[in-house]
Design a protein around this motif. Structure first.
Motif, PDB file in Angstrom:
ATOM      1  N   SER A 177       0.829  -1.172   0.074  1.00 44.72           N
ATOM      2  CA  SER A 177       0.081   0.058  -0.065  1.00 44.72           C
ATOM      3  C   SER A 177       0.827   1.204  -0.007  1.00 44.72           C
ATOM      4  O   SER A 177       2.002   1.367   0.726  1.00 44.72           O
ATOM      5  N   CYS A 178       0.571   2.200  -0.941  1.00 48.95           N
ATOM      6  CA  CYS A 178       1.338   3.573  -0.854  1.00 48.95           C
ATOM      7  C   CYS A 178       0.432   4.779  -1.173  1.00 48.95           C
ATOM      8  O   CYS A 178      -0.694   4.320  -2.037  1.00 48.95           O
ATOM      9  N   PHE A 179       0.810   5.898  -0.945  1.00 50.04           N
ATOM     10  CA  PHE A 179       0.132   6.942  -1.436  1.00 50.04           C
ATOM     11  C   PHE A 179       1.199   8.004  -1.837  1.00 50.04           C
ATOM     12  O   PHE A 179       2.281   8.180  -1.386  1.00 50.04           O
ATOM     13  N   CYS A 180       0.689   9.030  -2.766  1.00 46.64           N
ATOM     14  CA  CYS A 180       1.605   9.904  -3.343  1.00 46.64           C
ATOM     15  C   CYS A 180       1.421  11.343  -2.701  1.00 46.64           C
ATOM     16  O   CYS A 180       0.161  11.863  -2.540  1.00 46.64           O
ATOM     17  N   LEU A 181       2.662  12.095  -2.505  1.00 42.51           N
ATOM     18  CA  LEU A 181       2.591  13.326  -2.288  1.00 42.51           C
ATOM     19  C   LEU A 181       3.644  14.060  -3.048  1.00 42.51           C
ATOM     20  O   LEU A 181       4.435  13.486  -3.779  1.00 42.51           O
ATOM     21  N   GLU A 182       3.219  15.208  -3.292  1.00 41.00           N
ATOM     22  CA  GLU A 182       4.059  16.233  -4.198  1.00 41.00           C
ATOM     23  C   GLU A 182       4.998  17.308  -3.376  1.00 41.00           C
ATOM     24  O   GLU A 182       4.646  17.604  -2.384  1.00 41.00           O
ATOM     25  N   ASP A 183       5.951  17.738  -3.996  1.00 39.78           N
ATOM     26  CA  ASP A 183       6.640  18.910  -3.516  1.00 39.78           C
ATOM     27  C   ASP A 183       5.548  19.952  -3.271  1.00 39.78           C
ATOM     28  O   ASP A 183       4.906  20.272  -4.384  1.00 39.78           O
ATOM     29  N   GLY A 184       5.563  20.612  -2.236  1.00 41.88           N
ATOM     30  CA  GLY A 184       4.491  21.683  -1.876  1.00 41.88           C
ATOM     31  C   GLY A 184       3.397  21.112  -1.007  1.00 41.88           C
ATOM     32  O   GLY A 184       2.887  21.823  -0.508  1.00 41.88           O
ATOM     33  N   ASP A 185       3.105  19.827  -1.129  1.00 48.10           N
ATOM     34  CA  ASP A 185       1.915  19.085  -0.291  1.00 48.10           C
ATOM     35  C   ASP A 185       2.565  19.277   1.238  1.00 48.10           C
ATOM     36  O   ASP A 185       3.562  19.551   1.733  1.00 48.10           O
ATOM     37  N   ASP A 186       1.560  19.140   2.150  1.00 45.45           N
ATOM     38  CA  ASP A 186       1.761  19.127   3.608  1.00 45.45           C
ATOM     39  C   ASP A 186       2.501  17.766   4.000  1.00 45.45           C
ATOM     40  O   ASP A 186       1.847  16.800   3.954  1.00 45.45           O
ATOM     41  N   LEU A 187       3.956  17.899   4.331  1.00 42.91           N
ATOM     42  CA  LEU A 187       4.412  16.747   4.570  1.00 42.91           C
ATOM     43  C   LEU A 187       4.109  16.056   5.674  1.00 42.91           C
ATOM     44  O   LEU A 187       4.569  14.986   6.096  1.00 42.91           O
ATOM     45  N   SER A 188       3.530  16.741   6.481  1.00 44.01           N
ATOM     46  CA  SER A 188       3.071  16.194   7.982  1.00 44.01           C
ATOM     47  C   SER A 188       2.243  14.862   7.609  1.00 44.01           C
ATOM     48  O   SER A 188       1.889  14.027   8.422  1.00 44.01           O
ATOM     49  N   ARG A 189       1.476  14.904   6.439  1.00 46.35           N
ATOM     50  CA  ARG A 189       0.630  13.713   6.000  1.00 46.35           C
ATOM     51  C   ARG A 189       1.654  12.471   5.865  1.00 46.35           C
ATOM     52  O   ARG A 189       0.971  11.342   6.006  1.00 46.35           O
TER      53      ARG A 189
END
Length: 396
Positions: free
Chosen positions: A181-193
């Motif tokens: 299982s994985c999810f994607c974050l991008e540069d500029g997203d809330d890294l606390s996620r």
């Protein structure tokens, strides 16, 4: 916190490839490695990326040389005509001696459309950004995903920061295919996620975006960033945050050597049709530590004996560094760090680093069964007092 040693994996794969080295040498096969120089008006940020490409290209040259493949290293000016670059790609396609080709990113924009001209069956690193009959993603993405596999548990959730990019998307595809299982974050997203994950992969190339204020104590952080700076290479994770995760790939020495290992594996598969056995980092680490546990105490005793009985056999390399060298191995004692290292003579790679203060093995990599056998023979020589001869240095 434990640093994941990418060189451990690279050395393991190099050893696995040695059985095919004579075949490669006899075939005189080549791998083309192409990179571009930065233009005169390139920004500092872009220049750093080109410098990273130079370092990576030179590591590839060393890797392919080590397994018996001839690297054809081509450095191009950004000012050459597109037609010239097209002709280089076409010549690679037509040359049966060239078994694979890599074009280092970044590349000047005017050459982007030329990359697709490369024959898919020679695209070892998926630079065309299209899968072929061999591989789905680039070697960096596969290497990162396989480190994640080594630590993932049934309920693991992986945050891939920069997952929309070329490398990040490849990591996600690989993990999904492995049912992780994985999810994607991008540069500029809330890294606390990333707190929702137990494993974090970062491939943004943004220096130091992960600080102690962002990272909780994850099981694993894979830092896929690499930015050359005046003080050395830096990754996406700030050095001040290294103490937080349970395990982390350092920069340098983490993902880079793993990428080289994957490329060596791929070459064996492409050229010989042989798929090397799959490695698991934690299993390899345990195996190397077991071997180091046999060798380290012998090296410690042997060095101490020579320092007492035959001090002239030990040379002073620096004020705090003392070296005992034989035909097979070299032992170094650093009086400042109170550490002992073991390497093969004429090789740069440190096989073992032992902290004398704590008597803990800090590094164990590249140790073969043959190494263990040789050191057991040295132990036998110590036990039978044969090291009292004037030939002591050769006992190594």
């Amino acid at each position: 916190m434990t640093l994941i040693d990418g060189q451990l994996i690279r050395e393991h794969v190099k050893q696995e490839c040695q059985k095919y080295k004579s075949i490669f040498q006899a075939s005189q096969k080549e791998v083309a490695i192409i990179r571009f120089e930065a233009s005169e008006n390139a920004s500092n940020g872009l220049r750093a990326r080109y410098e990273a490409a130079r370092i990576s290209a030179e590591q590839k040259v060393a890797t392919f040389n080590a397994i018996g493949i001839i690297p054809n290293y081509i450095v191009l000016s950004p000012n050459i005509a597109v037609e010239q670059f097209d002709n280089i790609i076409q010549s690679i396609n037509e040359n049966s001696k060239v078994t694979a080709a890599i074009v280092q990113y970044p590349i000047p924009a005017k050459f982007t459309s030329s990359i697709v001209l490369l024959e898919p069956q020679k695209d070892i690193d998926i630079i065309r950004r299209q899968s072929n009959n061999f591989f789905e993603s680039c070697a960096t993405a596969e290497g990162i995903a396989r480190i994640v596999e080594s630590y993932a548990q049934r309920d693991s959730n992986v945050a891939v920061v920069g997952g929309g990019g070329f490398v990040g998307n490849g990591v996600i595809k690989y993990l999904e295919a492995s049912r992780i299982s994985c999810f994607c974050l991008e540069d500029g997203d809330d890294l606390s996620r990333t707190q929702a994950a137990d494993i974090v992969v970062s491939v943004t190339g943004r220096q130091g975006i992960f600080t102690p204020y962002v990272l909780p104590s994850h099981r694993l952080i894979v830092d896929g960033g690499f930015t050359p700076t005046a003080s050395g290479a830096a990754g996406d994770v700030d050095r001040s945050a290294y103490r937080i995760p349970q395990n982390i790939t350092p920069v340098p020495g983490g993902v880079g050597p793993i990428e080289m290992a994957i490329l060596a594996e791929r070459l064996v598969k492409m050229d010989l049709g042989v798929e090397l056995g799959r490695w698991n980092y934690q299993q390899l680490q345990q195996e190397q530590m077991q071997r180091a546990t046999i060798i380290a105490p012998v090296a410690r005793v042997f060095f101490a004996q020579q320092a007492t009985a035959n001090p002239q056999s030990i040379r002073t390399e620096r004020e705090n560094l003392f070296v005992l060298e034989g035909s097979n191995y070299q032992i170094r004692f650093n009086s400042t760090t109170q550490s002992l290292t073991v390497a093969r003579t004429n090789e740069k790679l440190t096989l073992i680093r032992l902290s004398l203060a704590s008597n803990q093995i800090e590094t164990a990599r590249g140790i073969t069964n043959e190494d263990v056998t040789r050191w057991q023979q040295i132990q036998a020589a110590i036990d039978s007092t044969t090291t009292q001869s004037n030939d002591r240095g050769m006992e190594l």
